[in-house]
Design a protein around this motif. Structure first.
Motif, short mmCIF file in Angstrom:
data_model
loop_
_atom_site.label_atom_id
_atom_site.label_comp_id
_atom_site.label_asym_id
_atom_site.label_seq_id
_atom_site.Cartn_x
_atom_site.Cartn_y
_atom_site.Cartn_z
N PHE A 193 -91.21 39.78 76.73
CA PHE A 193 -90.45 39.78 75.48
C PHE A 193 -91.05 40.75 74.46
CE2 PHE A 193 -89.08 35.56 77.04
CZ PHE A 193 -87.72 35.70 76.85
N THR A 194 -90.16 41.46 73.79
CA THR A 194 -90.52 42.38 72.72
C THR A 194 -89.77 41.96 71.45
OG1 THR A 194 -88.73 43.95 73.22
CG2 THR A 194 -90.82 44.22 74.41
N ASN A 195 -89.87 42.79 70.43
CA ASN A 195 -89.20 42.47 69.17
C ASN A 195 -87.85 43.16 69.01
OD1 ASN A 195 -91.46 40.93 68.42
ND2 ASN A 195 -92.48 42.73 67.57
N ALA A 196 -87.58 44.16 69.85
CA ALA A 196 -86.34 44.93 69.72
C ALA A 196 -86.14 45.79 70.95
CB ALA A 196 -86.40 45.80 68.46
N GLY A 197 -85.07 46.59 70.92
CA GLY A 197 -84.76 47.43 72.07
C GLY A 197 -85.68 48.62 72.23
N ALA A 198 -86.11 49.22 71.12
CA ALA A 198 -86.97 50.40 71.22
C ALA A 198 -88.28 50.05 71.91
CB ALA A 198 -87.24 50.97 69.83
N ASP A 199 -88.93 48.97 71.49
CA ASP A 199 -90.19 48.63 72.14
C ASP A 199 -89.98 48.08 73.54
OD1 ASP A 199 -89.14 46.37 70.93
OD2 ASP A 199 -91.03 45.64 70.11
N ALA A 200 -88.79 47.54 73.83
CA ALA A 200 -88.48 47.18 75.22
C ALA A 200 -88.50 48.43 76.09
CB ALA A 200 -87.13 46.48 75.29
N GLY A 210 -86.17 41.39 71.79
CA GLY A 210 -85.82 42.28 72.89
C GLY A 210 -86.66 41.91 74.09
N GLY A 211 -86.56 42.71 75.14
CA GLY A 211 -87.38 42.40 76.30
C GLY A 211 -87.11 43.29 77.49
N VAL A 212 -87.93 43.11 78.51
CA VAL A 212 -87.81 43.81 79.79
C VAL A 212 -87.73 42.76 80.88
CG1 VAL A 212 -88.81 45.54 81.32
CG2 VAL A 212 -89.32 45.61 78.86
N LEU A 239 -97.57 42.23 72.11
CA LEU A 239 -97.09 42.20 70.73
C LEU A 239 -97.44 40.83 70.13
CD1 LEU A 239 -94.52 43.30 72.75
CD2 LEU A 239 -93.82 44.19 70.52
N THR A 240 -97.79 40.82 68.88
CA THR A 240 -98.11 39.56 68.21
C THR A 240 -96.95 38.57 68.29
OG1 THR A 240 -99.60 40.68 66.67
CG2 THR A 240 -98.75 38.53 65.99
#
Length: 458
Positions: free
Chosen positions: A124-131, A300-302, A321-322
């Motif tokens: 899991f991420t915070n949005a699409g860009a960091d995914a 977001g996520g992968v 990510l925190t």
């Protein structure tokens, strides 16, 4: 509306207007906006939203044909999702990502219940860009290679690697040619780079072009090919039959990781849970965001296949990510996915696109000379606006706007429609929950606005 009328959030109209004035003043004094020259913008103040509608600072109701940034797939203020966020806040607002929590675990289970077999792990991420950033990092570490191939006319996010992967003008000021990204042309028959006359020719020639780029760059140097399954902001170009399968074959032949960017197209937007399902191809990594919880809380996520996940069974993954899998965000995802399942939202998006939006847009094309092409699926459509149908000259230059486009967009808003526009296109991207009557309402407003565009044609 009268001054004492109530908005959906319970505010009286006069209260909402007063709040909006202060909001705008504070915004102009203190908020730095993305993708904007700060002194040249006048942001619309939004005071309330519900379903397919938003209310501006003057109390005007606008039909949201943008889904904001194409993320409110389940509509605004869905009561089940709002309630889930409140319940999670009362139970457990936040916890560090090294600890298991029930909202994150259930969100991962639900997401992978809609992915192909073998794609069973979620980072899991915070949005699409960091995914997209993390998907590329995983591919590089898994393959031991560095280069990444992405298409022109694409958008993958605003962070460093993601903006370099992007294939539109937002990349230019950020691109120093040192990111390891190589761009290629994808299929787009209306503006074909391959002199194709049919979808089949466009598919075959686009794949031959990609295969040649891979050979010229050196297959052993390429970690991943990253594609928006259906490019979104760049123009909603649905790939021709066989294209995604052809990309999959190229990746398999050379040991390249195939990453499907489903940030905008995923979770019902094209009438399927994931847009790659329209093609006969399964990616190795899937990136998502936006629609997974309609953007109610950033997430977001992968989704990771078994082979790549196994790379990190005994080798630490060097990233985190925190707020990875934040309880409020993942609780919103759980409620969103359950609501979409229970209310058959994905099936509705497919039906409304095939039976109402698509036919309605093609009807507009019969009456407006400014429409060069209609393309899309589900609740994911684009109108290619042109100054001349024969030459296909766009109504606004690539990477910019024009008086004709600006006036057309203004006419949409004046008529009560909030559009999504980019360069020479207007995208019709309402929530997946939009009703047939709402679509007809929006198309009627768009019909009148397109008269303005027609007026600019010779």
């Amino acid at each position: 509306m009268n001054a004492t009328d109530l908005l959906p959030n319970g505010l009286r109209l006069d209260e909402a207007r007063a709040e909006a004035r202060r909001t705008y003043e504070l915004d102009r004094a203190h908020v730095f906006h993305s993708w904007s020259a700060q002194a040249e913008i006048s942001p619309m103040t939004i005071t309330a939203s519900a379903g397919s509608y938003v209310w501006d600072g003057d109390g005007n109701r606008l039909l949201d044909f943008s889904s904001q940034l194409v993320n409110t797939n389940i509509g605004h203020q869905h009561p089940k999702v709002v309630a889930a966020i409140a319940a999670q806040a009362a139970k457990l607002c936040t916890i560090a990502p090294q600890h298991a929590n029930d909202a994150r675990s259930e969100a991962a289970r639900l997401i992978t219940s809609h992915t192909p077999d073998g794609l069973d792990k979620v980072f899991f991420t915070n949005a699409g860009a960091d995914a997209n950033e993390h998907a590329v990092r995983m591919a590089r570490l898994h393959t031991g290679r560095y280069k990444v191939l992405t298409r022109y006319r694409s958008y993958h996010g605003g962070t460093d690697t993601a903006i370099n992967m992007t294939g539109d003008p937002r990349r230019w000021p950020n691109d120093h040619a040192n990111s390891g990204v190589v761009h290629f042309f994808g299929p787009f028959l209306y503006r074909s780079r391959f002199h194709a006359e049919t979808e089949q020719q466009e598919c075959e020639r686009a794949l031959a072009h990609l295969d040649e780029v891979v050979r010229m760059e050196g297959p052993s140097t390429i970690a991943a090919i990253v594609l928006e399954s259906v490019p979104g902001t760049a123009g909603i170009m649905v790939p021709p039959p066989g294209y995604l399968a052809g990309v999959r074959e190229i990746c398999d032949r050379h040991g390249i990781v195939f990453i499907a960017d489903e940030v905008m197209a995923g979770f019902g937007r094209t009438g399927r849970w994931f847009a790659f399902e329209h093609g006969d191809a399964v990616p190795d990594l899937i990136t998502f965001a936006k629609g997974v919880n309609s953007g109610y809380v950033p997430l977001g996520g992968v989704v990771i296949d078994a082979e790549i996940a196994a790379t990190f069974d005994h080798r630490p993954y060097p990233g985190g990510l925190t707020y990875s899998g934040h309880p409020l965000a993942t609780a919103a995802a759980v409620a969103t996915i359950r609501a979409m399942e229970d209310e058959h939202v994905v099936e509705h998006a497919a039906t409304i696109g095939a039976e109402v939006i698509g036919p309605g847009l093609h009807d507009l094309a019969q009456r407006h000379r400014c429409i060069g092409e209609i393309r899309g699926a589900g609740v994911f459509w684009a109108l290619e606006l042109v100054a001349d149908r024969d030459s296909r000259e766009p109504l606004a230059p690539y990477g910019s706007s024009s008086p004709a486009m600006n006036e057309t967009i203004a006419a949409c808003k004046a008529g009560g429609l909030l559009p999504f526009a980019n360069f020479n296109r207007i995208h019709v991207v309402p929530p997946c929950t939009v009703t047939a009557d709402e679509v007809r309402e929006g198309l009627a407003i768009l019909d009148r606005a397109l008269d303005v565009a027609d007026g600019h044609l010779g």
